[in-house]
Motif scaffolding. Structure first.
Motif, PDB file in Angstrom:
ATOM      1  N   LEU A   1       0.821  -1.208   0.000  1.00  0.00           N
ATOM      2  CA  LEU A   1       0.000   0.000   0.000  1.00  0.00           C
ATOM      3  C   LEU A   1       0.855   1.258   0.000  1.00  0.00           C
ATOM      4  N   LEU A   2       2.022   1.195   0.649  1.00  0.00           N
ATOM      5  CA  LEU A   2       2.916   2.347   0.723  1.00  0.00           C
ATOM      6  C   LEU A   2       3.836   2.459  -0.491  1.00  0.00           C
ATOM      7  N   GLY A   3       3.942   1.374  -1.263  1.00  0.00           N
ATOM      8  CA  GLY A   3       4.838   1.382  -2.413  1.00  0.00           C
ATOM      9  C   GLY A   3       6.293   1.190  -2.041  1.00  0.00           C
ATOM     10  N   VAL A   4       6.551   0.453  -0.943  1.00  0.00           N
ATOM     11  CA  VAL A   4       7.916   0.170  -0.503  1.00  0.00           C
ATOM     12  C   VAL A   4       8.059  -1.340  -0.323  1.00  0.00           C
ATOM     13  N   SER A   5       9.281  -1.799  -0.105  1.00  0.00           N
ATOM     14  CA  SER A   5       9.497  -3.221   0.132  1.00  0.00           C
ATOM     15  C   SER A   5       9.065  -3.592   1.549  1.00  0.00           C
ATOM     16  N   ALA A   6       8.797  -4.873   1.760  1.00  0.00           N
ATOM     17  CA  ALA A   6       8.424  -5.351   3.098  1.00  0.00           C
ATOM     18  C   ALA A   6       9.562  -5.088   4.087  1.00  0.00           C
ATOM     19  N   ASP A   7      10.807  -5.262   3.657  1.00  0.00           N
ATOM     20  CA  ASP A   7      11.950  -4.989   4.539  1.00  0.00           C
ATOM     21  C   ASP A   7      11.983  -3.515   4.944  1.00  0.00           C
ATOM     22  N   SER A   8      11.691  -2.640   4.001  1.00  0.00           N
ATOM     23  CA  SER A   8      11.669  -1.208   4.304  1.00  0.00           C
ATOM     24  C   SER A   8      10.557  -0.890   5.307  1.00  0.00           C
ATOM     25  N   ALA A   9       9.390  -1.494   5.131  1.00  0.00           N
ATOM     26  CA  ALA A   9       8.281  -1.271   6.077  1.00  0.00           C
ATOM     27  C   ALA A   9       8.658  -1.800   7.467  1.00  0.00           C
ATOM     28  N   ARG A  10       9.309  -2.964   7.531  1.00  0.00           N
ATOM     29  CA  ARG A  10       9.743  -3.514   8.823  1.00  0.00           C
ATOM     30  C   ARG A  10      10.742  -2.585   9.510  1.00  0.00           C
ATOM     31  N   ARG A  11      11.710  -2.079   8.739  1.00  0.00           N
ATOM     32  CA  ARG A  11      12.704  -1.160   9.318  1.00  0.00           C
ATOM     33  C   ARG A  11      12.030   0.082   9.885  1.00  0.00           C
ATOM     34  N   ARG A  12      11.053   0.623   9.192  1.00  0.00           N
ATOM     35  CA  ARG A  12      10.340   1.807   9.687  1.00  0.00           C
ATOM     36  C   ARG A  12       9.569   1.475  10.961  1.00  0.00           C
ATOM     37  N   ALA A  13       8.946   0.307  10.996  1.00  0.00           N
ATOM     38  CA  ALA A  13       8.223  -0.114  12.198  1.00  0.00           C
ATOM     39  C   ALA A  13       9.199  -0.331  13.353  1.00  0.00           C
ATOM     40  N   ASP A  14      10.347  -0.975  13.077  1.00  0.00           N
ATOM     41  CA  ASP A  14      11.354  -1.204  14.118  1.00  0.00           C
ATOM     42  C   ASP A  14      11.898   0.117  14.670  1.00  0.00           C
ATOM     43  N   ALA A  15      11.967   1.132  13.821  1.00  0.00           N
ATOM     44  CA  ALA A  15      12.469   2.438  14.238  1.00  0.00           C
ATOM     45  C   ALA A  15      11.395   3.261  14.961  1.00  0.00           C
ATOM     46  N   GLY A  16      10.182   2.710  15.055  1.00  0.00           N
ATOM     47  CA  GLY A  16       9.112   3.406  15.762  1.00  0.00           C
ATOM     48  C   GLY A  16       8.410   4.470  14.944  1.00  0.00           C
ATOM     49  N   ARG A  17       8.608   4.456  13.626  1.00  0.00           N
ATOM     50  CA  ARG A  17       7.972   5.467  12.776  1.00  0.00           C
ATOM     51  C   ARG A  17       6.500   5.173  12.534  1.00  0.00           C
ATOM     52  N   VAL A  18       6.096   3.922  12.743  1.00  0.00           N
ATOM     53  CA  VAL A  18       4.682   3.537  12.639  1.00  0.00           C
ATOM     54  C   VAL A  18       4.444   2.421  13.661  1.00  0.00           C
ATOM     55  N   ALA A  19       3.338   2.512  14.384  1.00  0.00           N
ATOM     56  CA  ALA A  19       3.041   1.556  15.468  1.00  0.00           C
ATOM     57  C   ALA A  19       2.547   0.226  14.909  1.00  0.00           C
ATOM     58  N   THR A  20       3.038  -0.860  15.500  1.00  0.00           N
ATOM     59  CA  THR A  20       2.585  -2.204  15.140  1.00  0.00           C
ATOM     60  C   THR A  20       2.161  -2.938  16.410  1.00  0.00           C
ATOM     61  N   HIS A  21       1.459  -4.028  16.208  1.00  0.00           N
ATOM     62  CA  HIS A  21       1.124  -4.932  17.308  1.00  0.00           C
ATOM     63  C   HIS A  21       0.941  -6.322  16.718  1.00  0.00           C
ATOM     64  N   ARG A  22       0.805  -7.312  17.560  1.00  0.00           N
ATOM     65  CA  ARG A  22       0.619  -8.697  17.105  1.00  0.00           C
ATOM     66  C   ARG A  22      -0.871  -9.012  17.052  1.00  0.00           C
TER      67      ARG A  22
END
Length: 128
Positions: free
Chosen positions: A12-33
């Motif tokens: 949806l963002l037009g980025v790779s899954a690894d890039s989305a994970r890195r952004r989530a790991d950096a706290g730029r977007v909130a995730t949960h399980r």
């Protein structure tokens, strides 16, 4: 509220899954399980984060704008006669002018997944 896996959010963002994970790991977007243990991003945080990706230039367009582009509704602006439903589809921000009826139930809502479609005479957002 709709949740998106990291992979779906990346598409949806037009980025790779690894890039989305890195952004989530950096706290730029909130995730949960979720209940099955997958890492997910709720629709509203993803909708809020979508414009940041576009401003940073990190998004990569994989679909021509005139075709169907998956994305999220980021804002709804109803008016007296007309309304706007803003969608972020990868690096593309679309703000079509709609009839007021188009945004009343069961119209688009902020944070839902949507498909933006554009043709030479106009644009619209389909709920997906």
């Amino acid at each position: 509220m709709q949740s998106n896996t990291i992979g779906r959010a990346a598409r949806l963002l037009g980025v790779s899954a690894d890039s989305a994970r890195r952004r989530a790991d950096a706290g730029r977007v909130a995730t949960h399980r979720d209940e099955s243990g997958r890492r997910v991003i709720d629709g509203k945080p993803l909708a809020a984060f979508s414009p940041e990706i576009t401003r940073s230039g990190d998004g990569v367009s994989r679909t021509p704008v005139r075709d169907a582009s998956p994305g999220n509704v980021t804002a709804i602006g109803p008016g007296d006669l007309a309304a706007q439903a803003t969608a972020q589809a990868g690096p593309h921000r679309l703000v079509p002018l709609l009839t007021r009826e188009a945004v009343v139930e069961p119209g688009p809502e902020v944070a839902i997944r949507a498909t933006a479609r554009v043709k030479s005479t106009g644009a619209h957002i389909d709920r997906t």
